[in-house]
Scaffold this motif. Structure first.
Motif, PDB file in Angstrom:
ATOM      1  N   VAL A 228       0.841  -1.200   0.000  1.00  0.00           N
ATOM      2  CA  VAL A 228       0.000   0.000   0.000  1.00  0.00           C
ATOM      3  C   VAL A 228       0.879   1.255   0.000  1.00  0.00           C
ATOM      4  O   VAL A 228       0.643   2.196  -0.761  1.00  0.00           O
ATOM      5  CB  VAL A 228      -0.970  -0.014   1.205  1.00  0.00           C
ATOM      6  CG1 VAL A 228      -1.692   1.314   1.353  1.00  0.00           C
ATOM      7  CG2 VAL A 228      -1.975  -1.150   1.055  1.00  0.00           C
ATOM      8  N   GLU A 229       1.921   1.259   0.824  1.00  0.00           N
ATOM      9  CA  GLU A 229       2.828   2.406   0.890  1.00  0.00           C
ATOM     10  C   GLU A 229       3.582   2.589  -0.437  1.00  0.00           C
ATOM     11  O   GLU A 229       3.784   3.708  -0.890  1.00  0.00           O
ATOM     12  CB  GLU A 229       3.820   2.228   2.035  1.00  0.00           C
ATOM     13  CG  GLU A 229       3.182   2.316   3.405  1.00  0.00           C
ATOM     14  CD  GLU A 229       2.921   3.733   3.856  1.00  0.00           C
ATOM     15  OE1 GLU A 229       3.841   4.387   4.351  1.00  0.00           O
ATOM     16  OE2 GLU A 229       1.773   4.183   3.681  1.00  0.00           O
ATOM     17  N   SER A 230       3.993   1.482  -1.056  1.00  0.00           N
ATOM     18  CA  SER A 230       4.683   1.565  -2.353  1.00  0.00           C
ATOM     19  C   SER A 230       3.769   2.145  -3.417  1.00  0.00           C
ATOM     20  O   SER A 230       4.188   2.980  -4.219  1.00  0.00           O
ATOM     21  CB  SER A 230       5.170   0.183  -2.790  1.00  0.00           C
ATOM     22  OG  SER A 230       6.183  -0.281  -1.940  1.00  0.00           O
ATOM     23  N   ALA A 231       2.522   1.704  -3.439  1.00  0.00           N
ATOM     24  CA  ALA A 231       1.561   2.221  -4.417  1.00  0.00           C
ATOM     25  C   ALA A 231       1.296   3.708  -4.192  1.00  0.00           C
ATOM     26  O   ALA A 231       1.165   4.479  -5.153  1.00  0.00           O
ATOM     27  CB  ALA A 231       0.264   1.427  -4.349  1.00  0.00           C
ATOM     28  N   LEU A 232       1.229   4.126  -2.936  1.00  0.00           N
ATOM     29  CA  LEU A 232       1.029   5.546  -2.629  1.00  0.00           C
ATOM     30  C   LEU A 232       2.217   6.374  -3.112  1.00  0.00           C
ATOM     31  O   LEU A 232       2.032   7.414  -3.751  1.00  0.00           O
ATOM     32  CB  LEU A 232       0.833   5.747  -1.127  1.00  0.00           C
ATOM     33  CG  LEU A 232       0.753   7.210  -0.683  1.00  0.00           C
ATOM     34  CD1 LEU A 232      -0.558   7.833  -1.143  1.00  0.00           C
ATOM     35  CD2 LEU A 232       0.904   7.318   0.813  1.00  0.00           C
ATOM     36  N   LEU A 233       3.423   5.921  -2.826  1.00  0.00           N
ATOM     37  CA  LEU A 233       4.614   6.649  -3.257  1.00  0.00           C
ATOM     38  C   LEU A 233       4.694   6.703  -4.785  1.00  0.00           C
ATOM     39  O   LEU A 233       5.013   7.738  -5.369  1.00  0.00           O
ATOM     40  CB  LEU A 233       5.872   5.991  -2.679  1.00  0.00           C
ATOM     41  CG  LEU A 233       7.177   6.745  -2.828  1.00  0.00           C
ATOM     42  CD1 LEU A 233       7.113   8.105  -2.134  1.00  0.00           C
ATOM     43  CD2 LEU A 233       8.325   5.928  -2.256  1.00  0.00           C
TER      44      LEU A 233
ATOM     45  N   PHE B 291      12.852   8.891 -10.795  1.00  0.00           N
ATOM     46  CA  PHE B 291      13.547   7.786 -10.145  1.00  0.00           C
ATOM     47  C   PHE B 291      12.548   6.870  -9.431  1.00  0.00           C
ATOM     48  O   PHE B 291      12.632   5.638  -9.532  1.00  0.00           O
ATOM     49  CB  PHE B 291      14.593   8.324  -9.162  1.00  0.00           C
ATOM     50  CG  PHE B 291      15.395   7.240  -8.507  1.00  0.00           C
ATOM     51  CD1 PHE B 291      16.431   6.622  -9.186  1.00  0.00           C
ATOM     52  CD2 PHE B 291      15.106   6.832  -7.214  1.00  0.00           C
ATOM     53  CE1 PHE B 291      17.172   5.606  -8.589  1.00  0.00           C
ATOM     54  CE2 PHE B 291      15.834   5.818  -6.611  1.00  0.00           C
ATOM     55  CZ  PHE B 291      16.867   5.206  -7.302  1.00  0.00           C
ATOM     56  N   VAL B 292      11.603   7.455  -8.701  1.00  0.00           N
ATOM     57  CA  VAL B 292      10.606   6.657  -7.969  1.00  0.00           C
ATOM     58  C   VAL B 292       9.768   5.812  -8.926  1.00  0.00           C
ATOM     59  O   VAL B 292       9.570   4.623  -8.691  1.00  0.00           O
ATOM     60  CB  VAL B 292       9.697   7.561  -7.100  1.00  0.00           C
ATOM     61  CG1 VAL B 292       8.524   6.779  -6.533  1.00  0.00           C
ATOM     62  CG2 VAL B 292      10.500   8.191  -5.970  1.00  0.00           C
ATOM     63  N   THR B 293       9.298   6.414 -10.015  1.00  0.00           N
ATOM     64  CA  THR B 293       8.467   5.631 -10.951  1.00  0.00           C
ATOM     65  C   THR B 293       9.268   4.513 -11.594  1.00  0.00           C
ATOM     66  O   THR B 293       8.743   3.420 -11.790  1.00  0.00           O
ATOM     67  CB  THR B 293       7.829   6.528 -12.045  1.00  0.00           C
ATOM     68  OG1 THR B 293       8.845   7.257 -12.718  1.00  0.00           O
ATOM     69  CG2 THR B 293       6.786   7.464 -11.452  1.00  0.00           C
TER      70      THR B 293
ATOM     71  N   ASP C  35       9.078  17.953 -11.371  1.00  0.00           N
ATOM     72  CA  ASP C  35      10.193  17.014 -11.393  1.00  0.00           C
ATOM     73  C   ASP C  35      10.383  16.231 -10.089  1.00  0.00           C
ATOM     74  O   ASP C  35      10.774  15.079 -10.117  1.00  0.00           O
ATOM     75  CB  ASP C  35      11.499  17.765 -11.691  1.00  0.00           C
ATOM     76  CG  ASP C  35      11.428  18.480 -13.027  1.00  0.00           C
ATOM     77  OD1 ASP C  35      11.124  17.810 -14.030  1.00  0.00           O
ATOM     78  OD2 ASP C  35      11.659  19.701 -13.053  1.00  0.00           O
ATOM     79  N   TYR C  36      10.158  16.867  -8.966  1.00  0.00           N
ATOM     80  CA  TYR C  36      10.324  16.175  -7.683  1.00  0.00           C
ATOM     81  C   TYR C  36       9.250  16.638  -6.711  1.00  0.00           C
ATOM     82  O   TYR C  36       8.565  17.634  -6.943  1.00  0.00           O
ATOM     83  CB  TYR C  36      11.737  16.360  -7.119  1.00  0.00           C
ATOM     84  CG  TYR C  36      12.092  17.743  -6.630  1.00  0.00           C
ATOM     85  CD1 TYR C  36      11.961  18.068  -5.274  1.00  0.00           C
ATOM     86  CD2 TYR C  36      12.587  18.715  -7.496  1.00  0.00           C
ATOM     87  CE1 TYR C  36      12.305  19.326  -4.812  1.00  0.00           C
ATOM     88  CE2 TYR C  36      12.939  19.973  -7.041  1.00  0.00           C
ATOM     89  CZ  TYR C  36      12.793  20.276  -5.705  1.00  0.00           C
ATOM     90  OH  TYR C  36      13.134  21.513  -5.247  1.00  0.00           O
TER      91      TYR C  36
END
Length: 152
Positions: free
Chosen positions: A62-67, A142-144, A80-81
């Protein structure tokens, strides 16, 4: 033959229990059960992003999907960030009967705990290069790229 039927019933229950643990990455409004992501624009560069997991989904997913959604939202709006300025997790717990069905008038053999998590973050989005050394600040590209395989 009776053993085969009992084994088939056990597999059916196990499959049904595991089916709940995966939350599709989708808009919550598109789901009948309202599991998935949602966002609210609060200002020109401020958004509240949430992800509601299906019953049984683990908190990490759930936290990964939110981020991931926060990063995706940042890029979709041309930034950009982003910085997470507020974050909250709400967990509810339910108990469900587990095991083969018991004859009427007898209680089920055991119960299993089912957690449901909803994470909410408020983010500020910026243009340019992410500043080094600041906590809770993420480069959206980077996150995506790092989380795409875990979320999709």
């Amino acid at each position: 033959m009776r053993t085969l039927k009992i084994a088939a019933i056990a597999v059916l229950f196990a499959t049904a229990a595991n089916a709940e643990t995966i939350t599709p990455y989708q808009p919550a409004a598109a789901s009948r059960s309202h599991y998935g992501y949602a966002e609210t624009q609060l200002d020109w560069n401020r958004v509240r992003v949430s992800f509601s997991g299906a019953p049984g989904a683990d908190l990490e997913s759930v936290e990964s999907a939110l981020l991931y959604r926060a990063a995706e939202t940042t890029l979709q709006r041309g930034f950009d960030y982003f910085a997470v300025v507020d974050h909250d997790v709400d967990t509810t717990t339910e108990f469900a009967a587990a095991g083969p069905p018991a004859p009427p008038l007898l209680p089920p053999r055991r119960y299993r705990e089912i957690n449901r998590h909803e994470s909410v973050s408020e983010i500020l989005m910026y243009h340019g290069v992410r500043p080094e050394g600041r906590a809770n600040v993420y480069d959206a590209r980077f996150v995506t790229s790092r989380l795409a395989g875990r979320v999709r």
